[in-house]
Write a protein that holds these residues in place. Structure first.
Motif, PDB file in Angstrom:
ATOM      1  N   UNK A   1       0.903  -1.204  -0.259  1.00 51.32           N
ATOM      2  CA  UNK A   1      -0.023  -0.050  -0.008  1.00 51.32           C
ATOM      3  C   UNK A   1       0.911   1.241   0.180  1.00 51.32           C
ATOM      4  N   UNK A   2       0.382   2.277  -0.767  1.00 49.18           N
ATOM      5  CA  UNK A   2       1.254   3.556  -1.014  1.00 49.18           C
ATOM      6  C   UNK A   2       0.311   4.519  -0.694  1.00 49.18           C
ATOM      7  N   UNK A   3       0.447   5.533   0.134  1.00 48.29           N
ATOM      8  CA  UNK A   3      -0.480   6.892   0.062  1.00 48.29           C
ATOM      9  C   UNK A   3      -0.020   8.187  -0.564  1.00 48.29           C
ATOM     10  N   UNK A   4      -0.839   8.582  -1.368  1.00 50.72           N
ATOM     11  CA  UNK A   4      -0.412   9.828  -2.049  1.00 50.72           C
ATOM     12  C   UNK A   4      -1.086  10.994  -1.335  1.00 50.72           C
ATOM     13  N   UNK A   5      -0.070  12.109  -1.609  1.00 49.76           N
ATOM     14  CA  UNK A   5      -0.736  13.306  -0.891  1.00 49.76           C
ATOM     15  C   UNK A   5      -1.885  13.765  -1.948  1.00 49.76           C
ATOM     16  N   UNK A   6      -2.339  14.732  -1.409  1.00 47.57           N
ATOM     17  CA  UNK A   6      -3.719  15.130  -2.026  1.00 47.57           C
ATOM     18  C   UNK A   6      -3.303  15.791  -3.338  1.00 47.57           C
ATOM     19  N   UNK A   7      -2.194  16.562  -3.078  1.00 46.35           N
ATOM     20  CA  UNK A   7      -2.005  17.349  -4.472  1.00 46.35           C
ATOM     21  C   UNK A   7      -1.594  16.275  -5.620  1.00 46.35           C
ATOM     22  N   UNK A   8      -1.349  15.039  -5.361  1.00 51.41           N
ATOM     23  CA  UNK A   8      -0.969  13.927  -6.397  1.00 51.41           C
ATOM     24  C   UNK A   8      -2.433  13.130  -6.828  1.00 51.41           C
ATOM     25  N   UNK A   9      -3.241  13.235  -5.835  1.00 50.22           N
ATOM     26  CA  UNK A   9      -4.540  12.225  -6.255  1.00 50.22           C
ATOM     27  C   UNK A   9      -5.190  12.603  -7.293  1.00 50.22           C
TER      28      UNK A   9
END
Length: 311
Positions: free
Chosen positions: A249-257
């Motif tokens: 699992x990887x979490x993206x910052x909102x700027x990348x979503x």
């Protein structure tokens, strides 16, 4: 003007305990009606005489059904020796009978052991495989026999848990196998090996990928829950990403979503802490919304491969 559907968007995975006597599609349609779902599909057919774990993908979860089709499976089965049917189970005519009284438990154990590991298996005529566009089971029911090429499958675990001797001896087996393994073919091949024939008299799928009997829900339970409202019914669903839960699992910052959702590769160098180039990963927002499946590219970029529209 096309009639507007009043079915609702439902997203997630239902681990159904498929009942005896229904085809997988019949079970799917009943569950779909209970949920009043707009879109749903099953993840690999079970025979009408089989019960057990049948994952049903609803809505956006259908994008990941292939992972469950390709997953390993587990079965609990009972084989009857001295009886052979056209289909390898009790859903077809008997083609041969023999006295299995002389067969011992030791002989059965020795024969079963020869089928463990990687083996070549010929699919049964009574299967959903197609020949020139026609399912083999339809051709079989019309009396036709088609040459089938053997396939390699793997039996990770195949063992006898109980043997009951007699003229039509029975054995209970536990099976953990790769995709594409036909339990009915295992019974037929064991019967040939022992010289008395064999057929499946009981079959219960105990596992499909990450899902087990501990998670199943019956159609009767769903019907009761449906009376309490859709929110209660939806509580039976596993998350949309459940079929791919084994992926990192990887979490993206909102700027990348936003860019990921638009199909663009995004930079996330921290992914190399647990994945390498070419690996698939589950992608989430920092808020915990599942965005889809990405593939790790060079320089820490994550490229979208399956994007979901629900969060």
């Amino acid at each position: 003007m096309a009639k507007k559907s009043n079915r609702r968007p439902v997203h997630g995975v239902l681990v159904l305990d498929k009942p005896l006597g229904l085809s997988s599609n019949q079970a799917l349609q009943q569950a779909k009606r209970l949920f009043n779902a707009a879109k749903a599909g099953h993840t690999g057919a079970l025979d009408p005489l089989a019960t057990g774990v049948l994952p049903l993908c609803f809505g956006e979860a259908t994008k990941f059904s292939q992972y469950l089709l390709d997953a390993d499976k587990g079965y609990l089965a009972t084989f009857r020796l001295g009886l052979e049917t056209a289909s390898g189970d009790l859903d077809a005519d008997v083609v041969a009978e023999a006295d299995a009284s002389a067969i011992t438990g030791q002989q059965v154990e020795a024969a079963v052991a020869q089928f463990r590991g990687a083996i070549e298996q010929v699919p049964p005529m009574f299967s959903a495989l197609k020949h020139q566009g026609q399912p083999l089971y339809k051709l079989a029911r019309s009396g036709q026999q088609i040459e089938r090429a053997p396939r390699q499958v793997t039996l990770y675990d195949y063992r006898v848990t109980e043997f009951r001797p007699g003229p039509q001896a029975e054995l209970d087996v536990v099976i953990h196998c790769s995709k594409g393994t036909y339990v009915r073919s295992l019974a037929l091949d064991l019967g040939y090996k022992l010289g008395v024939g064999a057929t499946v008299v009981k079959l219960r799928r105990s596992q499909a990928g990450p899902f087990t009997l501990a998670q199943v829900v019956t159609l009767e339970q769903l019907a009761e829950l449906a009376e309490a409202g859709p929110e209660v019914l939806d509580g039976c669903l596993q998350p949309v990403d459940a079929p791919v839960d084994s992926l990192p699992q990887v979490e993206l910052p909102e700027s990348s979503c936003f860019y990921f959702r638009q199909g663009q590769a995004v930079l996330e160098q921290k992914v190399y802490r647990f994945a390498k180039e070419g690996d698939k990963v589950r992608v989430f927002s920092e808020a915990g919304d599942f965005l889809g499946i990405g593939e790790v590219e060079a320089s820490g970029r994550v490229a979208p491969r399956r994007v979901v529209s629900c969060g």
